[in-house]
Design an enzyme around this catalytic site. Structure first.
Site, PDB file in Angstrom:
ATOM      1  N   ALA A 217      14.837  -7.674 -19.520  1.00  0.00           N
ATOM      2  CA  ALA A 217      14.352  -6.694 -18.545  1.00  0.00           C
ATOM      3  C   ALA A 217      14.866  -7.048 -17.161  1.00  0.00           C
ATOM      4  O   ALA A 217      15.754  -7.901 -17.000  1.00  0.00           O
ATOM      5  CB  ALA A 217      12.822  -6.637 -18.555  1.00  0.00           C
ATOM      6  N   ASN A 218      14.316  -6.393 -16.148  1.00  0.00           N
ATOM      7  CA  ASN A 218      14.644  -6.678 -14.758  1.00  0.00           C
ATOM      8  C   ASN A 218      13.388  -6.515 -13.915  1.00  0.00           C
ATOM      9  O   ASN A 218      12.321  -6.197 -14.438  1.00  0.00           O
ATOM     10  CB  ASN A 218      15.777  -5.772 -14.266  1.00  0.00           C
ATOM     11  CG  ASN A 218      15.428  -4.304 -14.421  1.00  0.00           C
ATOM     12  OD1 ASN A 218      14.510  -3.807 -13.786  1.00  0.00           O
ATOM     13  ND2 ASN A 218      16.163  -3.605 -15.293  1.00  0.00           N
ATOM     14  N   ARG A 219      13.516  -6.701 -12.619  1.00  0.00           N
ATOM     15  CA  ARG A 219      12.336  -6.736 -11.745  1.00  0.00           C
ATOM     16  C   ARG A 219      11.977  -5.381 -11.125  1.00  0.00           C
ATOM     17  O   ARG A 219      11.190  -5.323 -10.191  1.00  0.00           O
ATOM     18  CB  ARG A 219      12.556  -7.761 -10.627  1.00  0.00           C
ATOM     19  CG  ARG A 219      12.639  -9.196 -11.120  1.00  0.00           C
ATOM     20  CD  ARG A 219      12.759 -10.165  -9.942  1.00  0.00           C
ATOM     21  NE  ARG A 219      12.695 -11.546 -10.374  1.00  0.00           N
ATOM     22  CZ  ARG A 219      13.747 -12.268 -10.748  1.00  0.00           C
ATOM     23  NH1 ARG A 219      14.946 -11.713 -10.724  1.00  0.00           N
ATOM     24  NH2 ARG A 219      13.597 -13.513 -11.130  1.00  0.00           N
ATOM     25  N   ALA A 283      16.397   1.245 -13.337  1.00  0.00           N
ATOM     26  CA  ALA A 283      17.250   0.060 -13.485  1.00  0.00           C
ATOM     27  C   ALA A 283      17.360  -0.235 -14.978  1.00  0.00           C
ATOM     28  O   ALA A 283      16.568  -0.993 -15.538  1.00  0.00           O
ATOM     29  CB  ALA A 283      16.647  -1.119 -12.727  1.00  0.00           C
TER      30      ALA A 283
END
Length: 411
Positions: A217-219, A283
């Site tokens: 995942a990402n932030r 994102a």
């Protein structure tokens, strides 16, 4: 202090479905009446297992309807009258079963008959166990209903009624539902500059599973994408928000489709087309594993496991260069170096009309924060904006969409 009469004179029919979340409908009815709405309650048989008709009727100040073949109510085809006398119908909580029946057009009870006869907006507030919400059958029901024009609010993430269960499935809170009702019925919405236009927005991260407890995942918090979706709705647009896993509330007046992975997000976007414009803020994870492990991957003497990574579909490029391309396609470029150069390359490569470039380097606080500094990159050049709140970025971008969107777009 009493609430302002934002729904004065409005007639709301609320169908209370079966489920533990039915208790929230008592407060929902109170909140609607505080704002001036006249509320007509309908209860399913299952709903009566959780709240009583006496309580609901007392708070609504109106008769509670429940049976399709009631001798007194159906002498004048009551289910048609109930459907036509309302300005909006709320279904809360909307169980997986109710959503499936709505999608299939099943009118076997009073609630189903009303929904089939309704010609006014319908707002559903789903509530169910996270596994049921994530089930492919439920996703198909939701996709069908959304394509039919149904408005959805929630579900939210949190603890379930079942001990030890948590995830996405809690019914939206009463005030969130009221805000959605106000947005749908707002008299100013029809006069907005984007009235009659459909815009698809993606928001948040995607989660690509490695095993049952780990994922790539990402932030991303989803704050910027959600703010844009909300600003578009305020401008009168019909908005479909395709959101990855986030913990922020849904924007008011927006149809939300919740997904986990990049492939699910692409499928949801394609299902939402045709649209006049698309804004790709999410994102999206670039990579996924070959296949998620069924069991948790354990540490072993052989060291860390080897993960084979595969490229995810490029949603912006797929839509921007595809046969069902909206008239206006906007992408986001989250970069840590060579911001404008990378954004310019993305503009040409992915078939976008505009790229919103933002620096997400460590220390900027953009990922997960409330502010953003962006530059709009188009074929005409670069327009750099100052540091702004994400809400203000959203409002300015909507103004840009209004300016750039052709007066008429193909359907």
């Amino acid at each position: 202090m009493s609430a302002s009469p934002t729904l004065e004179g409005r007639r709301i029919l609320i169908i209370v479905g079966g489920g533990i979340a039915a208790y929230k409908c008592l407060d929902l009815v109170r909140r609607l009446r505080e704002r001036g709405a006249a509320v007509t309650p309908v209860m399913t048989r299952d709903a009566a297992q959780f709240v009583t008709p006496l309580s609901l009727g007392a708070l609504a100040g109106a008769k509670v309807y429940g049976e399709l073949f009631d001798r007194d109510d159906e002498h004048d085809v009551g289910h048609i009258r109930l459907a036509r006398d309302a300005d909006l119908v709320i279904v809360a909580p909307a169980s997986a079963t109710r959503l499936a029946k709505m999608a299939a057009g099943i009118g076997e009870d009073l609630a189903g008959a009303i929904l089939l006869a309704a010609t006014v907006p319908v707002l559903a507030a789903p509530a169910m166990n996270p596994a049921m919400w994530a089930h492919p059958a439920t996703r198909r029901s939701v996709a069908t209903l959304r394509a039919d024009g149904l408005h959805l609010i929630g579900p939210n993430r949190g603890e379930m009624a079942e001990r030890g269960e948590a995830g996405e499935g809690r019914m939206a809170e009463p005030l969130e539902i009221v805000a959605a009702v106000e947005a749908i019925l707002a008299p100013t919405a029809a006069a907005g500059p984007l009235a009659g236009r459909h815009v698809v927005v993606t928001s948040g991260p995607t989660h690509e599973p490695i095993d049952p407890v780990r994922y790539i995942a990402n932030r991303s918090s989803g704050r910027q994408g959600h703010a844009i979706a909300g600003a578009l709705a305020e401008a009168g647009a019909r908005v479909t928000l395709v959101s990855g896993p986030v913990v922020i509330p849904d924007p008011a007046g927006v149809a939300v489709v919740r997904v986990e992975t990049a492939r699910e997000m692409l499928a949801a976007v394609e299902a939402a087309l045709p649209a006049d414009a698309a804004v790709f803020v999410a994102a999206v994870a670039d990579w996924r594993t070959e296949g998620a492990a069924v069991e948790k991957i354990k540490k072993g003497a052989g060291g860390p496991p080897s993960l084979a990574l595969f490229e995810n579909p490029d949603i912006l490029r797929t839509v921007g260069t595809g046969p069902r391309r909206p008239a206006l396609v906007i992408g986001f470029a989250a970069e840590t170096q060579d911001l404008l150069a990378n954004a310019g390359a993305k503009l040409a490569r992915k078939g976008a009309d505009l790229i919103v470039a933002n620096d997400v380097s460590a220390g900027t606080g953009v990922m997960g924060g409330t502010r953003n500094t962006v530059a709009l990159v188009s074929r005409e050049g670069v327009d750099a904006w100052p540091d702004l709140s994400k809400d203000e970025v959203a409002r300015r971008l909507v103004a840009e969409i209004v300016r750039r969107l052709p007066p008429e777009t193909p359907r």
